[in-house]
Design a protein around this motif. Structure first.
Motif, PDB file in Angstrom:
ATOM      1  N   SER A 184      -6.271   0.212  -0.995  1.00  0.00           N
ATOM      2  CA  SER A 184      -5.843   1.493  -0.440  1.00  0.00           C
ATOM      3  C   SER A 184      -5.368   2.366  -1.587  1.00  0.00           C
ATOM      4  O   SER A 184      -5.448   1.966  -2.754  1.00  0.00           O
ATOM      5  N   HIS A 185      -4.867   3.530  -1.273  1.00  0.00           N
ATOM      6  CA  HIS A 185      -4.263   4.377  -2.302  1.00  0.00           C
ATOM      7  C   HIS A 185      -3.250   5.311  -1.663  1.00  0.00           C
ATOM      8  O   HIS A 185      -3.318   5.617  -0.478  1.00  0.00           O
ATOM      9  N   VAL A 186      -2.298   5.748  -2.477  1.00  0.00           N
ATOM     10  CA  VAL A 186      -1.292   6.717  -2.058  1.00  0.00           C
ATOM     11  C   VAL A 186      -1.542   7.991  -2.856  1.00  0.00           C
ATOM     12  O   VAL A 186      -1.506   7.980  -4.088  1.00  0.00           O
ATOM     13  N   THR A 187      -1.829   9.078  -2.140  1.00  0.00           N
ATOM     14  CA  THR A 187      -2.097  10.356  -2.792  1.00  0.00           C
ATOM     15  C   THR A 187      -0.829  11.190  -2.815  1.00  0.00           C
ATOM     16  O   THR A 187      -0.200  11.414  -1.778  1.00  0.00           O
ATOM     17  N   LEU A 188      -0.467  11.661  -3.991  1.00  0.00           N
ATOM     18  CA  LEU A 188       0.718  12.492  -4.166  1.00  0.00           C
ATOM     19  C   LEU A 188       0.299  13.954  -4.289  1.00  0.00           C
ATOM     20  O   LEU A 188      -0.861  14.253  -4.584  1.00  0.00           O
ATOM     21  N   PRO A 189       1.218  14.904  -4.059  1.00  0.00           N
ATOM     22  CA  PRO A 189       0.864  16.321  -4.156  1.00  0.00           C
ATOM     23  C   PRO A 189       0.241  16.660  -5.504  1.00  0.00           C
ATOM     24  O   PRO A 189       0.628  16.117  -6.540  1.00  0.00           O
ATOM     25  N   GLY A 190      -0.738  17.560  -5.479  1.00  0.00           N
ATOM     26  CA  GLY A 190      -1.419  17.950  -6.695  1.00  0.00           C
ATOM     27  C   GLY A 190      -0.464  18.440  -7.763  1.00  0.00           C
ATOM     28  O   GLY A 190       0.426  19.242  -7.489  1.00  0.00           O
ATOM     29  N   GLY A 191      -0.641  17.949  -8.991  1.00  0.00           N
ATOM     30  CA  GLY A 191       0.237  18.333 -10.085  1.00  0.00           C
ATOM     31  C   GLY A 191       1.495  17.500 -10.199  1.00  0.00           C
ATOM     32  O   GLY A 191       2.363  17.813 -11.021  1.00  0.00           O
ATOM     33  N   SER A 192       1.614  16.429  -9.414  1.00  0.00           N
ATOM     34  CA  SER A 192       2.794  15.563  -9.497  1.00  0.00           C
ATOM     35  C   SER A 192       2.827  14.820 -10.827  1.00  0.00           C
ATOM     36  O   SER A 192       3.867  14.703 -11.470  1.00  0.00           O
ATOM     37  N   ALA A 224       2.411  -6.385   4.190  1.00  0.00           N
ATOM     38  CA  ALA A 224       1.426  -7.202   4.897  1.00  0.00           C
ATOM     39  C   ALA A 224       0.013  -6.649   4.759  1.00  0.00           C
ATOM     40  O   ALA A 224      -0.958  -7.402   4.647  1.00  0.00           O
ATOM     41  N   THR A 225      -0.101  -5.323   4.736  1.00  0.00           N
ATOM     42  CA  THR A 225      -1.421  -4.699   4.711  1.00  0.00           C
ATOM     43  C   THR A 225      -1.769  -4.057   3.369  1.00  0.00           C
ATOM     44  O   THR A 225      -2.925  -3.664   3.148  1.00  0.00           O
ATOM     45  N   GLY A 226      -0.787  -3.924   2.480  1.00  0.00           N
ATOM     46  CA  GLY A 226      -1.035  -3.269   1.211  1.00  0.00           C
ATOM     47  C   GLY A 226      -1.289  -1.790   1.341  1.00  0.00           C
ATOM     48  O   GLY A 226      -2.120  -1.224   0.616  1.00  0.00           O
ATOM     49  N   VAL A 227      -0.561  -1.147   2.243  1.00  0.00           N
ATOM     50  CA  VAL A 227      -0.746   0.288   2.501  1.00  0.00           C
ATOM     51  C   VAL A 227       0.584   1.007   2.301  1.00  0.00           C
ATOM     52  O   VAL A 227       1.624   0.566   2.812  1.00  0.00           O
ATOM     53  N   GLY A 228       0.554   2.117   1.567  1.00  0.00           N
ATOM     54  CA  GLY A 228       1.743   2.923   1.349  1.00  0.00           C
ATOM     55  C   GLY A 228       1.530   4.346   1.812  1.00  0.00           C
ATOM     56  O   GLY A 228       0.398   4.813   1.969  1.00  0.00           O
ATOM     57  N   HIS A 229       2.637   5.043   2.040  1.00  0.00           N
ATOM     58  CA  HIS A 229       2.591   6.435   2.486  1.00  0.00           C
ATOM     59  C   HIS A 229       3.650   7.227   1.721  1.00  0.00           C
ATOM     60  O   HIS A 229       4.826   6.847   1.703  1.00  0.00           O
TER      61      HIS A 229
END
Length: 351
Positions: A184-192, A224-229
């Motif tokens: 999975s991946h966690v996307t941060l605001p552009g320019g972070s 458990a799922t390897g998912v972040g937010h």
């Protein structure tokens, strides 16, 4: 309390050698030994097998170096022939099962996977697996392409999180039988421009320090799922003066062992920010911002008992020490800065 007879600090940096220092309860640092590795900007130590491993942060091709190491004698039998899989490797992590090493190559935006032998040394002359990140961010001067800046093994050891400053992303990889696969991946605001992250002890949150935007992202995490937010963004320092500099890059982020406080270092203005962790890890409340006591605090680290904080001040060739108040998390400088050439990373160990 700090055991003055058994408390040591490994110092990585740019130039010659990893330095091993002893520290006592008063925060006094003194030299003990060293390891002859060039440009060892980040270091890990396998205490069970007595092996120190460092990235050799050079271009166009970085390397991974390891050495037999004891506190009293320093490093011996240094091996530095292993290619890191990219340019300017800047971070590495040892899997808890001690079978695999992970390396982040900053300039190339790659993550290298290295199997280790029974003695804790890297097998082969190049990565067994190499993952190439792709993409860019809105800051053309900092995010023209991928820049892998940190690799962190999750609390259970099932996942590897790779922080990429250039793509505003934390990539999550499943780890199994010595190899990684995208999860999975966690996307941060552009320019972070995410640089480093640190987990809360509950395993339900991690905190991403964004070097370019000067913020901390509080991220929910499901082990458990390897998912972040990605969640709330908190300013990494109080009363930001954007007129003073548009390059006040954040650097290091650490969570106290009791999960009550979070610390970040901020370069250019040379400060350390303190936050209280609230809401079972879901919130941060600013406590104070204090001078780092030196220029360009590249790394900060807490002693294992949480009573001291050390700051590696790269541009002033010094390490400063702070007493940590256990109730408030506040910092008080102690002692005299220890002089060491271009320190970039710190790692507390025991003999």
């Amino acid at each position: 309390m700090v055991d003055s007879a058994n408390s040591y600090l490994l110092v990585g940096g740019y130039g010659a050698g990893v330095h091993c220092l002893r520290y006592d309860a008063a925060g006094t640092l003194s030299p003990v030994s060293s390891v002859d590795i060039a440009d060892p900007s980040y270091v890990v130590y396998d205490d069970a097998r007595g092996v120190l491993t460092a990235v050799v942060e050079q271009e166009p091709e970085g390397r991974v170096a390891s050495a037999r190491f004891t506190v009293a004698e320093g490093g011996a039998d240094v091996r530095d022939q292993t290619a890191s899989g990219g340019a300017a490797p800047c971070h590495l992590a040892l899997h808890p099962d001690r079978s695999t090493l992970f390396v982040a190559n900053y300039v190339s935006g790659t993550v290298g996977v290295f199997p280790l032998d029974a003695d804790g040394r890297v097998i082969g002359s190049e990565p067994a697996q190499l993952i190439q990140h792709s993409g860019s961010g809105p800051r053309a001067d900092r995010q023209e392409g991928p820049h892998a800046h940190q690799v962190v093994v999750s609390p259970s050891g099932r996942w590897l999180l790779a922080v990429d400053l250039g793509t505003d992303t934390v990539y999550v990889y499943a780890y199994e039988h010595g190899r990684l696969s995208a999860q999975s991946h966690v996307t941060l605001p552009g320019g972070s421009g995410p640089r480093h992250l640190a987990f809360h002890g509950s395993g339900n949150h991690f905190y991403v320090l964004n070097e370019v935007s000067w913020t901390i992202a509080v991220c929910a995490w499901d082990e458990a799922t390897g998912v972040g937010h990605a969640g709330v963004q908190v300013q990494s320092r109080a009363e930001v003066d954007r007129v003073k500099s548009d390059h006040a890059w954040c650097a290091a982020i650490r969570v106290s062992a009791d999960d009550r406080f979070l610390y970040t270092s901020n370069r250019v203005d040379d400060t350390i920010a303190v936050f209280a962790i609230v809401e079972d890890g879901a919130g941060l409340v600013p406590v104070e911002v204090v001078p780092a006591g030196g220029a360009w605090p590249r790394d900060i680290v807490l002693s294992p008992d949480g009573t001291l904080l050390f700051s590696a001040n790269q541009h002033s060739d010094s390490i400063t020490v702070f007493r940590v108040d256990g109730e408030s998390g506040r910092l008080t400088p102690v002692g005299t800065p220890y002089e060491v050439k271009t320190p970039a990373s710190l790692l507390p160990i025991s003999a």
